[in-house]
Motif scaffolding. Sequence first.
Motif, PDB file in Angstrom:
ATOM      1  N   VAL A  16       0.844  -1.197   0.000  1.00 13.78           N
ATOM      2  CA  VAL A  16       0.000   0.000   0.000  1.00 13.78           C
ATOM      3  C   VAL A  16       0.881   1.250   0.000  1.00 13.78           C
ATOM      4  CG1 VAL A  16      -1.714   1.321   1.311  1.00 13.78           C
ATOM      5  CG2 VAL A  16      -1.951  -1.167   1.078  1.00 13.78           C
ATOM      6  N   GLU A  19       2.319   1.935  -3.461  1.00 19.52           N
ATOM      7  CA  GLU A  19       1.314   2.435  -4.394  1.00 19.52           C
ATOM      8  C   GLU A  19       0.952   3.890  -4.095  1.00 19.52           C
ATOM      9  OE1 GLU A  19      -1.169   2.725  -7.582  1.00 19.52           O
ATOM     10  OE2 GLU A  19       0.277   1.134  -7.141  1.00 19.52           O
ATOM     11  N   ALA A  63      -3.430  -1.084   7.758  1.00 18.48           N
ATOM     12  CA  ALA A  63      -3.088  -2.410   7.248  1.00 18.48           C
ATOM     13  C   ALA A  63      -2.612  -3.277   8.413  1.00 18.48           C
ATOM     14  CB  ALA A  63      -2.000  -2.294   6.170  1.00 18.48           C
ATOM     15  N   ALA A 178      -3.801  -3.214  -2.956  1.00 15.90           N
ATOM     16  CA  ALA A 178      -3.372  -1.816  -2.842  1.00 15.90           C
ATOM     17  C   ALA A 178      -4.284  -0.897  -3.639  1.00 15.90           C
ATOM     18  CB  ALA A 178      -1.921  -1.678  -3.302  1.00 15.90           C
ATOM     19  N   TYR A 181      -7.283   0.104  -1.677  1.00 16.08           N
ATOM     20  CA  TYR A 181      -6.988   1.220  -0.773  1.00 16.08           C
ATOM     21  C   TYR A 181      -7.066   2.542  -1.526  1.00 16.08           C
ATOM     22  CZ  TYR A 181      -5.629  -1.476   3.347  1.00 16.08           C
ATOM     23  OH  TYR A 181      -5.649  -2.288   4.457  1.00 16.08           O
TER      24      TYR A 181
END
Length: 196
Positions: A16, A19, A63, A178, A181
């Motif tokens: 995450v 990204e 997360a 990701a 999110y």
Amino acid sequence: MRILLVGATGTLGTAVHQELVARKHDVVTVARSGGDLQYDVTDPAQVADLYKTVGQVDAVASAAGSVPWRPIEELTIQDYQDAVTGKVLSQVALVKEGLTHVTGSFTLITGVLTREPVVTGAAASLANGAVEAFVRAAAIEIAPLRINAVSPTVFTESLDVYGDFFPGMKPVPLADVAQAYVRSIEGRQTGQIYTP
């Protein structure tokens, strides 16, 4: 956007983080060890202190969340309490304490066991279901702030370690998780459970 990413050094948190940085966000990383800041979000006092340290952010992405994995006949009441503390109350505290520090959205983590239980996963199913119920309830009360959850199955990259726990379930690449999110943070929906 300025984003607070909790659980940033784990398998999911790392994906995450990469990204969000690639999308030019300013990401403040938090973990028990490592990251920009070290806090244990299972301690509500540390969550409050975290927000005092960080100040205002546009979004919070979690997360983080730990639960015990044992056959149901071996799970103790303490195991269930640990699951609720480790995955539910820690994320509830991120939202509660963040209401005056966040200007946009919260994205929490749940998992496939809410809808597809497996052997040894009763505590995880309980915790995931509680997080999802909280997201739906909070969404109608915290507007204009938004809140969603990401609920993946087992990660393709983790099949060697966790694949046996998820027989017959299609794995999902971390890159897809990701993106869920990103959808939650940059989108406009609220009260959603994204299932990449």
